[in-house]
Design a protein around this motif. Structure first.
Motif, PDB file in Angstrom:
ATOM      1  N   ARG A 134       0.824  -1.220   0.000  1.00  0.00           N
ATOM      2  CA  ARG A 134       0.000   0.000   0.000  1.00  0.00           C
ATOM      3  C   ARG A 134       0.853   1.262   0.000  1.00  0.00           C
ATOM      4  O   ARG A 134       0.418   2.297  -0.491  1.00  0.00           O
ATOM      5  CB  ARG A 134      -0.957  -0.021   1.173  1.00  0.00           C
ATOM      6  CG  ARG A 134      -2.068  -1.030   0.969  1.00  0.00           C
ATOM      7  CD  ARG A 134      -3.193  -0.877   1.966  1.00  0.00           C
ATOM      8  NE  ARG A 134      -4.145  -1.958   1.790  1.00  0.00           N
ATOM      9  CZ  ARG A 134      -4.331  -2.930   2.656  1.00  0.00           C
ATOM     10  NH1 ARG A 134      -3.668  -2.971   3.782  1.00  0.00           N
ATOM     11  NH2 ARG A 134      -5.208  -3.879   2.411  1.00  0.00           N
TER      12      ARG A 134
ATOM     13  N   ASP B 277     -12.658   0.891  -5.923  1.00  0.00           N
ATOM     14  CA  ASP B 277     -11.925  -0.095  -5.139  1.00  0.00           C
ATOM     15  C   ASP B 277     -11.514  -1.213  -6.082  1.00  0.00           C
ATOM     16  O   ASP B 277     -12.269  -1.594  -6.974  1.00  0.00           O
ATOM     17  CB  ASP B 277     -12.803  -0.674  -4.026  1.00  0.00           C
ATOM     18  CG  ASP B 277     -13.229   0.369  -3.014  1.00  0.00           C
ATOM     19  OD1 ASP B 277     -12.577   1.421  -2.932  1.00  0.00           O
ATOM     20  OD2 ASP B 277     -14.225   0.128  -2.311  1.00  0.00           O
TER      21      ASP B 277
ATOM     22  N   THR C 167      -9.116  -5.070  -6.106  1.00  0.00           N
ATOM     23  CA  THR C 167      -8.384  -6.094  -5.366  1.00  0.00           C
ATOM     24  C   THR C 167      -7.571  -6.916  -6.354  1.00  0.00           C
ATOM     25  O   THR C 167      -8.081  -7.308  -7.401  1.00  0.00           O
ATOM     26  CB  THR C 167      -9.342  -7.013  -4.592  1.00  0.00           C
ATOM     27  OG1 THR C 167     -10.123  -6.225  -3.696  1.00  0.00           O
ATOM     28  CG2 THR C 167      -8.577  -8.072  -3.800  1.00  0.00           C
TER      29      THR C 167
ATOM     30  N   VAL D 212      -4.801 -10.293  -6.582  1.00  0.00           N
ATOM     31  CA  VAL D 212      -4.188 -11.446  -5.920  1.00  0.00           C
ATOM     32  C   VAL D 212      -2.818 -11.643  -6.556  1.00  0.00           C
ATOM     33  O   VAL D 212      -2.691 -11.725  -7.778  1.00  0.00           O
ATOM     34  CB  VAL D 212      -5.052 -12.716  -6.069  1.00  0.00           C
ATOM     35  CG1 VAL D 212      -4.339 -13.932  -5.500  1.00  0.00           C
ATOM     36  CG2 VAL D 212      -6.399 -12.519  -5.396  1.00  0.00           C
TER      37      VAL D 212
ATOM     38  N   THR E 179      -9.225  -9.482  -8.961  1.00  0.00           N
ATOM     39  CA  THR E 179     -10.360 -10.302  -8.566  1.00  0.00           C
ATOM     40  C   THR E 179     -11.592  -9.470  -8.228  1.00  0.00           C
ATOM     41  O   THR E 179     -12.686 -10.021  -8.110  1.00  0.00           O
ATOM     42  CB  THR E 179     -10.012 -11.180  -7.351  1.00  0.00           C
ATOM     43  OG1 THR E 179      -9.612 -10.333  -6.266  1.00  0.00           O
ATOM     44  CG2 THR E 179      -8.916 -12.159  -7.697  1.00  0.00           C
ATOM     45  N   TYR E 180     -11.427  -8.155  -8.042  1.00  0.00           N
ATOM     46  CA  TYR E 180     -12.572  -7.308  -7.725  1.00  0.00           C
ATOM     47  C   TYR E 180     -12.319  -5.903  -8.225  1.00  0.00           C
ATOM     48  O   TYR E 180     -11.212  -5.372  -8.092  1.00  0.00           O
ATOM     49  CB  TYR E 180     -12.828  -7.257  -6.213  1.00  0.00           C
ATOM     50  CG  TYR E 180     -13.921  -6.281  -5.850  1.00  0.00           C
ATOM     51  CD1 TYR E 180     -15.262  -6.634  -5.967  1.00  0.00           C
ATOM     52  CD2 TYR E 180     -13.618  -4.989  -5.425  1.00  0.00           C
ATOM     53  CE1 TYR E 180     -16.273  -5.729  -5.663  1.00  0.00           C
ATOM     54  CE2 TYR E 180     -14.618  -4.088  -5.115  1.00  0.00           C
ATOM     55  CZ  TYR E 180     -15.940  -4.459  -5.244  1.00  0.00           C
ATOM     56  OH  TYR E 180     -16.933  -3.571  -4.957  1.00  0.00           O
ATOM     57  N   GLU E 181     -13.360  -5.311  -8.796  1.00  0.00           N
ATOM     58  CA  GLU E 181     -13.384  -3.898  -9.165  1.00  0.00           C
ATOM     59  C   GLU E 181     -14.779  -3.391  -8.864  1.00  0.00           C
ATOM     60  O   GLU E 181     -15.750  -4.122  -9.034  1.00  0.00           O
ATOM     61  CB  GLU E 181     -13.073  -3.704 -10.650  1.00  0.00           C
ATOM     62  CG  GLU E 181     -11.665  -4.112 -11.014  1.00  0.00           C
ATOM     63  CD  GLU E 181     -11.470  -4.193 -12.523  1.00  0.00           C
ATOM     64  OE1 GLU E 181     -12.323  -4.800 -13.204  1.00  0.00           O
ATOM     65  OE2 GLU E 181     -10.469  -3.648 -12.998  1.00  0.00           O
TER      66      GLU E 181
ATOM     67  N   ALA F 158      -4.216 -11.387  -1.260  1.00  0.00           N
ATOM     68  CA  ALA F 158      -5.274 -10.574  -1.864  1.00  0.00           C
ATOM     69  C   ALA F 158      -5.133  -9.167  -1.290  1.00  0.00           C
ATOM     70  O   ALA F 158      -5.412  -8.930  -0.117  1.00  0.00           O
ATOM     71  CB  ALA F 158      -6.647 -11.150  -1.561  1.00  0.00           C
ATOM     72  N   ILE F 159      -4.681  -8.248  -2.117  1.00  0.00           N
ATOM     73  CA  ILE F 159      -4.408  -6.881  -1.683  1.00  0.00           C
ATOM     74  C   ILE F 159      -5.541  -5.981  -2.149  1.00  0.00           C
ATOM     75  O   ILE F 159      -5.832  -5.908  -3.348  1.00  0.00           O
ATOM     76  CB  ILE F 159      -3.074  -6.362  -2.274  1.00  0.00           C
ATOM     77  CG1 ILE F 159      -1.953  -7.379  -2.110  1.00  0.00           C
ATOM     78  CG2 ILE F 159      -2.724  -5.012  -1.682  1.00  0.00           C
ATOM     79  CD1 ILE F 159      -1.594  -7.725  -0.712  1.00  0.00           C
ATOM     80  N   GLN F 160      -6.173  -5.286  -1.207  1.00  0.00           N
ATOM     81  CA  GLN F 160      -7.234  -4.338  -1.542  1.00  0.00           C
ATOM     82  C   GLN F 160      -6.653  -2.943  -1.621  1.00  0.00           C
ATOM     83  O   GLN F 160      -5.984  -2.490  -0.694  1.00  0.00           O
ATOM     84  CB  GLN F 160      -8.325  -4.354  -0.475  1.00  0.00           C
ATOM     85  CG  GLN F 160      -9.063  -5.650  -0.365  1.00  0.00           C
ATOM     86  CD  GLN F 160     -10.090  -5.613   0.741  1.00  0.00           C
ATOM     87  OE1 GLN F 160     -10.072  -4.745   1.610  1.00  0.00           O
ATOM     88  NE2 GLN F 160     -10.999  -6.567   0.730  1.00  0.00           N
TER      89      GLN F 160
ATOM     90  N   ARG G 164      -8.080   0.672  -1.885  1.00  0.00           N
ATOM     91  CA  ARG G 164      -9.335   1.408  -1.749  1.00  0.00           C
ATOM     92  C   ARG G 164      -9.069   2.879  -2.020  1.00  0.00           C
ATOM     93  O   ARG G 164      -8.156   3.453  -1.463  1.00  0.00           O
ATOM     94  CB  ARG G 164      -9.908   1.205  -0.362  1.00  0.00           C
ATOM     95  CG  ARG G 164     -10.129  -0.272  -0.041  1.00  0.00           C
ATOM     96  CD  ARG G 164     -10.770  -0.435   1.290  1.00  0.00           C
ATOM     97  NE  ARG G 164     -12.147  -0.011   1.204  1.00  0.00           N
ATOM     98  CZ  ARG G 164     -13.170  -0.845   1.098  1.00  0.00           C
ATOM     99  NH1 ARG G 164     -12.964  -2.125   1.095  1.00  0.00           N
ATOM    100  NH2 ARG G 164     -14.394  -0.394   1.021  1.00  0.00           N
TER     101      ARG G 164
END
Length: 141
Positions: free
Chosen positions: A40, A55, A57, A59, A75-77, A119-121, A123
């Protein structure tokens, strides 16, 4: 069939990860919490003029020497993000990984982290107003 944005992401990732990168300045990473803090600390979201906040994420796994193992995977948007927003944030994530690798693991952490997915978020949304602060006169009216 891969979407255009996905193809651009993979091309950007290959380019960024093929370039030799220096580790971000700082102490060696000895705990899982320090892995997240270190990553981060390298994060620089795109400016608001280029993309709306969202946001995301990723991996990612590392080898014992702290280099990225395999390919990072988004893995996430945020659902409301446009294709341009997603692309700008994917590039920012890959640049953060480039700035932070090789990860400066201690010997003990290198053995513990090698091959394990993180798994790095990242934000970048504005947080909601502080609910503990007293309401203003306008809110009471």
């Amino acid at each position: 069939m891969a979407r255009r944005g996905d193809r651009l992401l993979f091309a950007a990732a290959a380019l960024l990860l093929s370039v030799t990168s220096a580790a971000a300045e700082g102490a060696q990473v000895n705990t899982i919490q320090e892995v997240f803090q270190h990553l981060r600390s390298c994060w620089k979201p795109p400016p608001p003029a280029k993309a709306r906040p969202l946001d995301i994420t990723v991996v990612v796994s590392f080898n014992r020497s702290g280099n990225i193992l395999g390919h990072p995977r988004i893995t996430y948007e945020s659902a409301e993000a446009s294709d341009n927003d997603r692309l700008q944030y994917r590039i920012a994530v890959m640049e953060a990984l480039q700035r932070c690798t090789p990860m400066p693991f201690t010997d003990a952490m290198a053995g513990a982290a090698a091959g394990r997915p993180f798994a790095i978020q990242f934000r970048n949304r504005k947080t909601s107003p502080d609910k503990t602060s007293p309401p203003t006169q306008e809110r009471r009216a």
